[in-house]
Design a protein around this motif. Sequence first.
Motif, PDB file in Angstrom:
ATOM      1  N   TYR A  42      -9.628   6.963  -7.473  1.00 44.02           N
ATOM      2  CA  TYR A  42     -10.309   5.668  -7.481  1.00 44.02           C
ATOM      3  C   TYR A  42     -10.320   4.985  -5.888  1.00 44.02           C
ATOM      4  O   TYR A  42     -11.105   3.925  -5.760  1.00 44.02           O
ATOM      5  N   GLY A  43     -10.432   6.061  -4.932  1.00 44.18           N
ATOM      6  CA  GLY A  43     -11.052   5.955  -3.494  1.00 44.18           C
ATOM      7  C   GLY A  43     -10.269   5.011  -2.798  1.00 44.18           C
ATOM      8  O   GLY A  43     -10.730   4.299  -1.994  1.00 44.18           O
ATOM      9  N   LEU A  44      -8.937   4.498  -3.303  1.00 43.14           N
ATOM     10  CA  LEU A  44      -8.259   3.523  -2.366  1.00 43.14           C
ATOM     11  C   LEU A  44      -7.681   4.025  -0.864  1.00 43.14           C
ATOM     12  O   LEU A  44      -7.520   5.434  -0.971  1.00 43.14           O
ATOM     13  N   ASP A  45      -7.789   3.507   0.247  1.00 40.39           N
ATOM     14  CA  ASP A  45      -7.200   3.936   1.475  1.00 40.39           C
ATOM     15  C   ASP A  45      -5.921   3.881   1.404  1.00 40.39           C
ATOM     16  O   ASP A  45      -5.161   3.393   0.468  1.00 40.39           O
ATOM     17  N   LEU A  46      -5.377   4.298   2.542  1.00 39.12           N
ATOM     18  CA  LEU A  46      -3.860   4.544   2.527  1.00 39.12           C
ATOM     19  C   LEU A  46      -3.203   3.230   2.596  1.00 39.12           C
ATOM     20  O   LEU A  46      -2.038   2.832   1.952  1.00 39.12           O
ATOM     21  N   HIS A  47      -3.793   2.256   3.148  1.00 40.54           N
ATOM     22  CA  HIS A  47      -3.278   0.920   3.104  1.00 40.54           C
ATOM     23  C   HIS A  47      -3.218   0.241   1.737  1.00 40.54           C
ATOM     24  O   HIS A  47      -2.197  -0.430   1.392  1.00 40.54           O
ATOM     25  N   ASP A  48      -4.387   0.391   1.181  1.00 41.96           N
ATOM     26  CA  ASP A  48      -4.208  -0.191  -0.127  1.00 41.96           C
ATOM     27  C   ASP A  48      -3.217   0.679  -1.155  1.00 41.96           C
ATOM     28  O   ASP A  48      -2.746  -0.114  -1.973  1.00 41.96           O
ATOM     29  N   VAL A  49      -3.217   1.878  -0.808  1.00 41.26           N
ATOM     30  CA  VAL A  49      -2.237   2.468  -1.653  1.00 41.26           C
ATOM     31  C   VAL A  49      -0.723   2.007  -1.638  1.00 41.26           C
ATOM     32  O   VAL A  49       0.110   1.721  -2.319  1.00 41.26           O
ATOM     33  N   GLY A  50      -0.451   1.785  -0.202  1.00 43.13           N
ATOM     34  CA  GLY A  50       0.895   1.021   0.186  1.00 43.13           C
ATOM     35  C   GLY A  50       1.024  -0.234  -0.562  1.00 43.13           C
ATOM     36  O   GLY A  50       1.962  -0.646  -0.770  1.00 43.13           O
ATOM     37  N   PHE A  51      -0.012  -1.085  -0.532  1.00 42.92           N
ATOM     38  CA  PHE A  51       0.035  -2.369  -1.179  1.00 42.92           C
ATOM     39  C   PHE A  51       0.207  -2.305  -2.698  1.00 42.92           C
ATOM     40  O   PHE A  51       1.225  -2.889  -3.280  1.00 42.92           O
ATOM     41  N   VAL A  52      -0.300  -1.239  -3.436  1.00 40.21           N
ATOM     42  CA  VAL A  52       0.064  -0.995  -4.799  1.00 40.21           C
ATOM     43  C   VAL A  52       1.552  -0.778  -4.751  1.00 40.21           C
ATOM     44  O   VAL A  52       2.305  -1.005  -5.889  1.00 40.21           O
ATOM     45  N   TRP A  53       2.042   0.225  -4.195  1.00 43.39           N
ATOM     46  CA  TRP A  53       3.433   0.527  -3.948  1.00 43.39           C
ATOM     47  C   TRP A  53       4.332  -0.510  -3.815  1.00 43.39           C
ATOM     48  O   TRP A  53       5.417  -0.666  -3.875  1.00 43.39           O
ATOM     49  N   ALA A  54       3.854  -1.747  -2.972  1.00 40.46           N
ATOM     50  CA  ALA A  54       4.825  -2.684  -2.851  1.00 40.46           C
ATOM     51  C   ALA A  54       5.028  -3.554  -3.986  1.00 40.46           C
ATOM     52  O   ALA A  54       6.067  -4.214  -4.045  1.00 40.46           O
ATOM     53  N   ALA A  55       4.289  -3.238  -5.109  1.00 40.44           N
ATOM     54  CA  ALA A  55       4.597  -3.975  -6.343  1.00 40.44           C
ATOM     55  C   ALA A  55       6.075  -3.583  -7.003  1.00 40.44           C
ATOM     56  O   ALA A  55       6.853  -4.317  -7.515  1.00 40.44           O
ATOM     57  N   GLY A  56       6.401  -2.325  -6.683  1.00 39.50           N
ATOM     58  CA  GLY A  56       7.636  -1.738  -7.089  1.00 39.50           C
ATOM     59  C   GLY A  56       8.902  -2.385  -6.402  1.00 39.50           C
ATOM     60  O   GLY A  56       9.682  -3.028  -7.157  1.00 39.50           O
ATOM     61  N   PRO A  57       8.824  -2.378  -5.079  1.00 38.99           N
ATOM     62  CA  PRO A  57      10.121  -3.154  -4.510  1.00 38.99           C
ATOM     63  C   PRO A  57      10.290  -4.763  -4.919  1.00 38.99           C
ATOM     64  O   PRO A  57      11.298  -5.418  -4.772  1.00 38.99           O
ATOM     65  N   ILE A  58       8.951  -5.294  -5.155  1.00 38.88           N
ATOM     66  CA  ILE A  58       9.031  -6.785  -5.446  1.00 38.88           C
ATOM     67  C   ILE A  58       9.592  -6.918  -6.977  1.00 38.88           C
ATOM     68  O   ILE A  58      10.452  -7.757  -7.142  1.00 38.88           O
ATOM     69  N   ALA A  59       9.291  -5.962  -7.837  1.00 38.86           N
ATOM     70  CA  ALA A  59      10.033  -5.710  -9.065  1.00 38.86           C
ATOM     71  C   ALA A  59      11.648  -5.720  -9.199  1.00 38.86           C
ATOM     72  O   ALA A  59      12.294  -6.126  -9.832  1.00 38.86           O
ATOM     73  N   GLY A  60      11.717  -4.815  -7.998  1.00 35.30           N
ATOM     74  CA  GLY A  60      13.136  -4.311  -7.681  1.00 35.30           C
ATOM     75  C   GLY A  60      13.956  -5.832  -7.417  1.00 35.30           C
ATOM     76  O   GLY A  60      15.091  -5.823  -7.569  1.00 35.30           O
ATOM     77  N   ILE A  61      13.571  -6.579  -6.398  1.00 36.11           N
ATOM     78  CA  ILE A  61      14.107  -7.693  -5.941  1.00 36.11           C
ATOM     79  C   ILE A  61      14.551  -8.393  -7.028  1.00 36.11           C
ATOM     80  O   ILE A  61      15.764  -9.016  -7.115  1.00 36.11           O
ATOM     81  N   LEU A 115      -7.963  -2.221  -7.916  1.00 41.64           N
ATOM     82  CA  LEU A 115      -6.649  -2.383  -7.256  1.00 41.64           C
ATOM     83  C   LEU A 115      -5.640  -3.493  -7.738  1.00 41.64           C
ATOM     84  O   LEU A 115      -4.464  -3.254  -8.104  1.00 41.64           O
ATOM     85  N   GLY A 116      -6.313  -4.533  -8.337  1.00 43.05           N
ATOM     86  CA  GLY A 116      -5.529  -5.460  -9.083  1.00 43.05           C
ATOM     87  C   GLY A 116      -5.033  -4.937 -10.547  1.00 43.05           C
ATOM     88  O   GLY A 116      -3.820  -5.082 -10.620  1.00 43.05           O
ATOM     89  N   ILE A 117      -5.721  -4.042 -11.090  1.00 44.69           N
ATOM     90  CA  ILE A 117      -5.040  -3.413 -12.311  1.00 44.69           C
ATOM     91  C   ILE A 117      -3.919  -2.482 -11.878  1.00 44.69           C
ATOM     92  O   ILE A 117      -2.883  -2.366 -12.748  1.00 44.69           O
ATOM     93  N   ALA A 118      -4.340  -1.513 -10.847  1.00 48.63           N
ATOM     94  CA  ALA A 118      -3.581  -0.994 -10.362  1.00 48.63           C
ATOM     95  C   ALA A 118      -1.981  -1.488  -9.937  1.00 48.63           C
ATOM     96  O   ALA A 118      -1.044  -0.890 -10.329  1.00 48.63           O
ATOM     97  N   VAL A 119      -2.042  -2.611  -9.203  1.00 48.57           N
ATOM     98  CA  VAL A 119      -0.853  -3.382  -8.848  1.00 48.57           C
ATOM     99  C   VAL A 119      -0.102  -3.925 -10.229  1.00 48.57           C
ATOM    100  O   VAL A 119       0.980  -3.796 -10.414  1.00 48.57           O
ATOM    101  N   LEU A 120      -1.050  -4.387 -11.107  1.00 54.70           N
ATOM    102  CA  LEU A 120      -0.391  -4.824 -12.287  1.00 54.70           C
ATOM    103  C   LEU A 120       0.335  -3.802 -12.995  1.00 54.70           C
ATOM    104  O   LEU A 120       1.562  -3.911 -13.647  1.00 54.70           O
TER     105      LEU A 120
END
Length: 478
Positions: A42-61, A115-120
């Motif tokens: 899907y051609g996302l850069d590393l910062h955007d990949v990191g943003f997708v991964w941020a969804a997990g910690p938010i869910a964990g909190i 990006l939005g779908i990936a985060v979801l």
Amino acid sequence: MLAFQKNLTNGFYTLLSLPASAMGFALSVQIAALSWLLTTQYGLDLHDVGFVWAAGPIAGILGQVIIGAISDNIWFWGGRRRPFIIIGGVLAALSLLALPNIGIISSALNVEAILGIAVLIALTLDLSINISFNPTRSVIADVTPKGHERTKGYTWMQTVSGSFGVLAYVIGTFWNNYALIYIGVGLVLVMSIIPPLFITESPTLEHSDPSTPNQKLGFWNGCKIIEPLWGFILYSVYAFIIKMAGIDVEHYWVEAICLIVTLGLIIKTLIVKEHQNPDGTSEQGFKKVLAAHAFTWLGVQSMFIYIIGFIKQNLPELSDNQTGQVISAGFLILSVVSAILPALLLEPLAKKLGRVKVHTYCIASMALAYFVLSQMGDNKFSIYVMMAFLGIGWASTISLPFAIMSQKVNAAKMGLFMGLFNLSVVLPQLVSSLGIGKYINQVDNKDMLFVVCGVCLLISAVAWCFIKEDLHQTLDLK
């Protein structure tokens, strides 16, 4: 109660470990495939990949603290942990199924923002894992006595879970990540639904001395208990706001301030003398565990997310599929080591030397391995060798801290405290996703990733030296 549970046989410990192994397998799939899918497909850069991964910690909190507190105080389907393990497992399997179909889902919903779908999807997957992870770990403390048997429960958990992690990376290395995802769907369903049906939970949990500070825990007391993590919270809120607002900040002043605040709060926590209550619990001891464990996960999560950038820089001749295979092979080696060591080596060493001391040595070895990898990661052989050494620290990270923490808190509120303990995992994960991702994306030399990881693990190792352990519980002394 079945005989194998009453007698605490190895077969019971194996069965008890399977629900946590299901969630661990789902996490292994995510680690192996998510960054690879997002960058190569899907051609996302590393910062955007990191943003997708941020969804997990938010869910964990949200997920672990809330589910943990609820599961302490309810009973249905024949258990307090069982319902959440089953529900979370089903949701996790469905979320895994969605991972390779992000593009299809986006088209079906007529949404162009990948990006939005990936985060979801990542948020749904991580929320599902977190719904189950807390109960799968809490039930081990619920059905095992304090001391060596509980340590055995958590080390067996990691041995069994690590063995399935090995399977995950074998599939990813010698087959492909798509096969890994679809096999994961089936395994997660089976291991999260069937084993809980054979584990008998008690309708009442053991209660600690009513005079202990942990007995009553309101909102403000809960905030005070997680004081070592306030700096992580402060930065996470700031970074998430500027990311959502689309503000481009080129300086690192806020990061520096939050780091100083975090280190100050952790030092404050560590230098306060730890007092144990008559039942062996200790609020200050729990806070110290949070302080020490947080920097472990800041380093570990950064490796999980951004190793793809490191490998692309150091092995530019590899194709996208080959890069994915190297990542899977590296984590396969790490998983083999972390599967073998807990029950075979860490449990007997912890019985002899103490959990805290053994864990401190393991974390220090992980810091050293990170520093070496930052200097010698220009070929596959060096990467694989150092991943084996990293497996020592990883084996301890996902086994011994649970046993250490569970001794310091009120057993009647194990789910709640397991959720609070998880904040020392998810908040650093969030900082890694939003802060370290920004740095790694901008820095030219991706070797700096493992310098950052090494510093984090070194801080963690020093912090663990300040934690007191009740050797009578650990060593089964009379």
